[in-house]
Write a protein that holds these residues in place. Structure first.
Motif, PDB file in Angstrom:
ATOM      1  N   PHE A  76       0.890  -1.145   0.000  1.00 53.86           N
ATOM      2  CA  PHE A  76       0.000   0.000   0.000  1.00 53.86           C
ATOM      3  C   PHE A  76       0.934   1.202   0.000  1.00 53.86           C
ATOM      4  N   ALA A  77       0.730   2.130  -0.927  1.00 52.83           N
ATOM      5  CA  ALA A  77       1.716   3.195  -1.078  1.00 52.83           C
ATOM      6  C   ALA A  77       1.074   4.562  -1.085  1.00 52.83           C
ATOM      7  N   ILE A  78       1.796   5.531  -0.549  1.00 54.26           N
ATOM      8  CA  ILE A  78       1.408   6.930  -0.684  1.00 54.26           C
ATOM      9  C   ILE A  78       2.575   7.610  -1.376  1.00 54.26           C
TER      10      ILE A  78
ATOM     11  N   VAL B 142       3.473   0.485   3.061  1.00 56.96           N
ATOM     12  CA  VAL B 142       3.399  -0.667   3.957  1.00 56.96           C
ATOM     13  C   VAL B 142       3.524  -1.874   3.045  1.00 56.96           C
ATOM     14  N   GLU B 143       4.617  -2.616   3.188  1.00 58.17           N
ATOM     15  CA  GLU B 143       4.878  -3.717   2.252  1.00 58.17           C
ATOM     16  C   GLU B 143       4.368  -5.045   2.793  1.00 58.17           C
ATOM     17  N   PHE B 144       3.872  -5.852   1.882  1.00 59.11           N
ATOM     18  CA  PHE B 144       3.430  -7.208   2.183  1.00 59.11           C
ATOM     19  C   PHE B 144       4.322  -8.085   1.314  1.00 59.11           C
ATOM     20  N   ASP B 145       5.433  -8.507   1.884  1.00 60.34           N
ATOM     21  CA  ASP B 145       6.553  -9.003   1.109  1.00 60.34           C
ATOM     22  C   ASP B 145       6.650 -10.526   1.251  1.00 60.34           C
ATOM     23  N   THR B 146       6.788 -11.222   0.126  1.00 63.66           N
ATOM     24  CA  THR B 146       6.807 -12.684   0.189  1.00 63.66           C
ATOM     25  C   THR B 146       8.139 -13.281  -0.251  1.00 63.66           C
TER      26      THR B 146
ATOM     27  N   HIS C 266       6.433 -11.277   5.413  1.00 67.60           N
ATOM     28  CA  HIS C 266       6.415 -10.238   6.444  1.00 67.60           C
ATOM     29  C   HIS C 266       5.676  -8.980   5.997  1.00 67.60           C
ATOM     30  N   VAL C 267       5.350  -8.181   7.003  1.00 61.07           N
ATOM     31  CA  VAL C 267       4.718  -6.888   6.782  1.00 61.07           C
ATOM     32  C   VAL C 267       5.688  -5.851   7.311  1.00 61.07           C
ATOM     33  N   GLY C 268       5.967  -4.809   6.519  1.00 58.13           N
ATOM     34  CA  GLY C 268       6.948  -3.821   6.961  1.00 58.13           C
ATOM     35  C   GLY C 268       6.519  -2.416   6.600  1.00 58.13           C
ATOM     36  N   ILE C 269       7.068  -1.463   7.320  1.00 58.08           N
ATOM     37  CA  ILE C 269       6.794  -0.061   7.022  1.00 58.08           C
ATOM     38  C   ILE C 269       8.034   0.525   6.357  1.00 58.08           C
ATOM     39  N   ASP C 270       7.840   1.078   5.172  1.00 56.61           N
ATOM     40  CA  ASP C 270       8.962   1.599   4.392  1.00 56.61           C
ATOM     41  C   ASP C 270       8.808   3.106   4.240  1.00 56.61           C
ATOM     42  N   ILE C 271       9.847   3.828   4.610  1.00 54.39           N
ATOM     43  CA  ILE C 271       9.818   5.272   4.428  1.00 54.39           C
ATOM     44  C   ILE C 271      11.001   5.669   3.556  1.00 54.39           C
ATOM     45  N   ASN C 272      10.717   6.155   2.371  1.00 55.27           N
ATOM     46  CA  ASN C 272      11.742   6.608   1.419  1.00 55.27           C
ATOM     47  C   ASN C 272      12.730   5.533   0.993  1.00 55.27           C
ATOM     48  N   SER C 273      12.501   4.300   1.358  1.00 55.72           N
ATOM     49  CA  SER C 273      13.471   3.258   1.054  1.00 55.72           C
ATOM     50  C   SER C 273      12.770   1.915   1.124  1.00 55.72           C
TER      51      SER C 273
END
Ligand SMILES: *[C@@H]1O[C@H](CO)[C@@H](O)[C@H](O)[C@H]1NC(C)=O
Ligand SMILES: *[C@@H]1O[C@H](CO)[C@@H](O)[C@H](O)[C@H]1NC(C)=O
Ligand SMILES: *[C@@H]1O[C@H](CO)[C@@H](O)[C@H](O)[C@H]1NC(C)=O
Ligand SMILES: *[C@@H]1O[C@H](CO)[C@@H](O)[C@H](O)[C@H]1NC(C)=O
Ligand SMILES: *[C@@H]1O[C@H](CO)[C@@H](O)[C@H](O)[C@H]1NC(C)=O
Ligand SMILES: CC(=O)N[C@H]1CO[C@H](CO)[C@@H](O)[C@@H]1O
Length: 683
Positions: free
Chosen positions: A106-108, A140-144, A157-164
């Motif tokens: 999910f991206a902004i 917010v990545e949903f990475d497999t 995993h689920v992660g929060i990514d800011i600028n990277s």
């Protein structure tokens, strides 16, 4: 089927005369007829039944879906950015059970145009040059897929990514039952999962929740204190981005609520579009339906006839095609049925590994307990397979204690099946590159493996009536038998890739880091290019790392450059794998490193032949004292990092990183034969 599209509404306050929405809110329960309000780019599309399919399960693609109007996070007259709340339902359906990639987010984003972004681990959000710059992306990545470059914790995993793409925080995917029990959740399990993301700007807190149901759990999976105001610009677009790499999944979004005025409503999962079934499953369902609904005599008769026809057609399909010229081929020819049975119908469970050349299955031949590895190669070009078949006869005749023996083959339509000896101890790369290998190889084992690879290659080059060029020598193609002797695998297969679907393009087959520089220019395979790749293997045997290590310090990025620098500074022993605890024969280590450097020379004339290399390793003749200047300093770095070929090579680099992940992703596999990524030289 019930039409699941409900309606979309958005309250738009025109604060100025600009078309942008403060307090944006909308609701999509399915996406039928919602095309004008969504901007889809890349391969994203809306399916017939109203789901957003961000990507299909094809390799290396990206897909995006953004809400067409921007959200105003910093309305005039307000000091603070606004909070937001969103709920969405998604499903990830991998190409192979448990082997999907790469995930979605999910991206902004300040822009809806993400055409510069990369697939694979970048999830279609950023490219490698944007990494570490301030690009105002929140995701917010949903990475497999577990990616090393971005220090992923696992492959779910689920992660929060800011600028990277390197997450600020990440946790394994899970959800909470009403009684607070935590349950694991597989993102790529194919089931529908709902996610809630709530950002409260007053508290400076972001919460992520997951559940396979319509009910919003009380407990958060992720709760992160963060002030997003430096990231959220005045006008930002909200949406989703997904990508695939060598591993691929179909990524679906089935419903989406977004709200800046309050909490987003949860989605009723039962009213959402259903995930389109895979073709195979669809067929099954239809058969079940027909039988279940109308059991009448006539239908039974029809089904009987249909079954008979189906059986005959299938029988015919399973039959392998034999052509005259195939009959005088050396190694044993198996029937398709035999191999199907040997691998339990090519079940995913028997999958040992896969790559560009095809998938490898573990198998047991009928009427024998001999374990085998069956490589299944699909080739787009009939002509390519045809030409390659004539190769098989020669490959089948090659017999050497340092080669993986080809036991037989089978051909069926465009599929080629090759049956090899099974190597119980797997491939060399796992021992060298895994963080926690089953066993740290000691120096005697390493030196023995080096000598084994050398004599296997010498046999290919000179031991038979015609020269066989391996073209993909690398640690991943060196397998270990029960006594930890080296056995080269995959020899001769590169021939299959000489002729792609398009005969005007030349293909360079091989793997980045092992590719001789002259190859990328001429594309003509030579024994000397094999020697170059062998040089890379020598260095990695001593140093215990890959030829190109994305995570290493800049001066250590390219192994051969680093070793050369240490050699010149008289500090060569500093490169030796620390895991050997200093227990090694110094003269042998120096011999292998020096030989590795000479083999890695940019000029093919400087490199020794395999016959000379074997003599040096057997200490039958001494190595020259001097190591000729490499003249390669930075050449690989340049190839990777600048120049016109930039995006292509970055992509290649990424594939390389991809294949690294792969070898860990399936590390229960005892024998993996990963293939090279092939590179088009672009001319
Ligand atoms: C798109 O959103 C507008 C409100 O902004 C709404 O009136 C319209 O019906 C929506 N379009 C579709 C096709 O749903
Ligand atoms: C990365 O993206 C930026 C902005 O989207 C673009 O200007 C740049 O050219 C891209 N770099 C590459 C290597 O594609
Ligand atoms: C975490 O987020 C901040 C911005 O709030 C960013 O500057 C920082 O680099 C991030 N840290 C990591 C490890 O990604
Ligand atoms: C919570 O509920 C689940 C099933 O609803 C049950 O299996 C589990 O034991 C419960 N846990 C506790 C701590 O009550
Ligand atoms: C947004 O929040 C407001 C206030 O809680 C609520 O009335 C409205 O229904 C919500 N809209 C959506 C789309 O969730
Ligand atoms: C290190 C390692 O895994 N060695 C194994 C190699 O294969 C033989 C035969 O299967 C095993 O006995 C070893 O343990």
């Amino acid at each position: 089927m019930a039409q699941t599209f409900v309606f979309i509404w958005a309250l738009i306050f025109f604060t100025t005369d600009r078309v942008s929405s403060q307090n944006l809110q909308f609701s999509f329960v399915g996406f039928k007829h919602s095309a004008p309000n969504l901007t889809l780019t890349g391969v994203a599309a809306i399916t017939n039944n109203g789901a957003i399919k961000l990507t299909p399960d094809t390799q290396r693609v990206v897909g995006h879906a953004f809400y067409s109007l921007p959200a105003r996070f910093k309305p005039p007259g307000r000091k603070r950015d606004l909070s937001f709340s969103t709920a969405f339902a998604f499903a990830v359906v991998p190409e192979f059970a448990k082997l999907g990639g790469h995930g979605f987010a999910f991206a902004i984003s300040p822009s809806r145009d993400l055409s510069h972004s990369l697939p694979s681990q970048y999830l279609g959000l950023l490219n490698s040059s944007q990494e570490a710059s301030s690009n105002h992306i929140f995701a917010v990545e949903f990475d497999t897929v577990k990616d090393f470059e971005f220090r992923d914790i696992n492959d779910n995993h689920v992660g929060i990514d800011i600028n990277s793409m390197e997450s600020n925080i990440s946790v394994p995917a899970a959800y909470f039952l009403p009684n607070s029990t935590e349950e694991e959740l597989s993102l790529e399990g194919g089931g529908v999962i709902q996610a809630w993301i709530d950002y409260d700007s007053d508290k400076g807190r972001l919460d992520v929740k997951l559940s396979p149901s319509s009910e919003k759990p009380k407990l958060s999976l992720l709760s992160y204190e963060v002030d997003l105001s430096p990231i959220l610009g005045e006008e930002m677009y909200v949406g989703f981005s997904a990508s695939t790499g060598l591993l691929a999944s179909s990524h679906y979004i089935l419903g989406w609520n977004f709200n800046m005025s309050g909490e987003a409503m949860s989605l009723p999962l039962q009213s959402l579009p259903r995930i389109p079934l895979k073709k195979k499953e669809k067929k099954k369902e239809n058969v079940g339906l027909i039988l279940g609904v109308s059991i009448s005599v006539s239908i039974l008769i029809i089904s009987f006839i249909a079954a008979l026809v189906f059986y005959i057609v299938r029988k015919k399909k399973d039959e392998d095609k034999i052509e005259d010229w195939e009959l005088d081929i050396g190694p044993h020819r198996f029937s398709y049925q035999e191999l199907k049975q040997a691998t339990s119908g090519f079940r995913d469970k028997e999958l040992l590994g896969f790559g560009g050349f095809g998938k490898v299955y573990r198998g047991k031949l009928p009427n024998s307990d001999t374990p085998v590895a069956v490589k299944r190669i699909s080739h787009e070009s009939k002509q390519g397979v045809h030409e390659f078949m004539s190769e098989i006869s020669s490959i089948g005749h090659l017999r050497h204690r340092n080669l993986v023996q080809l036991l037989g083959w089978c051909r069926r339509h465009g599929d080629l099946l090759l049956v090899y000896e099974f190597m119980p101890n797997g491939s060399l790369d796992k021992y060298l590159f895994d963080r926690n290998p089953k066993l740290v190889l000691n120096w005697d084992q390493r030196f023995n493996i080096v000598k084994g690879v050398a004599s296997g290659l010498l046999y290919l080059h000179e031991g038979w009536e015609q020269t066989v060029i391996h073209r993909d020598v690398k640690a991943g193609n060196v397998l270990l038998d029960a006594e930890m002797n080296a056995r080269l695998g995959d020899f001769g297969l590169a021939k299959l890739y000489d002729r792609g679907a398009n005969p005007t393009t030349t293909r360079v087959v091989g793997t980045l880091g092992y590719l001789a520089p002259e190859l990328t220019k001429s594309g003509k395979p030579t024994t000397s290019a094999d020697v170059f790749a062998f040089g890379a293997v020598l260095l990695e045997m001593v140093c215990g790392r890959r030829p190109i290590e994305a995570k290493a310090l800049p001066e250590e990025l390219v192994l051969v450059d680093w070793v050369w620098e240490k050699w010149q500074n008289g500090a060569i022993l500093e490169v030796v794998d620390k895991r050997m605890n200093g227990e090694y024969d110094e003269s042998e280590v120096v011999l292998v490193l020096k030989l590795g450097l000479i083999c890695s020379n940019n000029s093919p004339e400087v490199r020794p032949t395999m016959r000379q290399a074997v003599r040096y390793l057997e200490k039958e003749s001494p190595l020259p004292d001097d190591v000729p200047a490499l003249d390669s300093l930075d050449s690989k770095k340049r190839m990777l990092l600048d120049g016109d070929g930039r995006s292509q090579n970055i992509g290649e680099f990424e594939d390389f990183v991809d294949s690294c992940q792969l070898s860990c992703g399936v590390n229960e596999a005892t024998s993996t034969v990963f293939s090279s990524s092939s590179m088009n030289n672009g001319r």
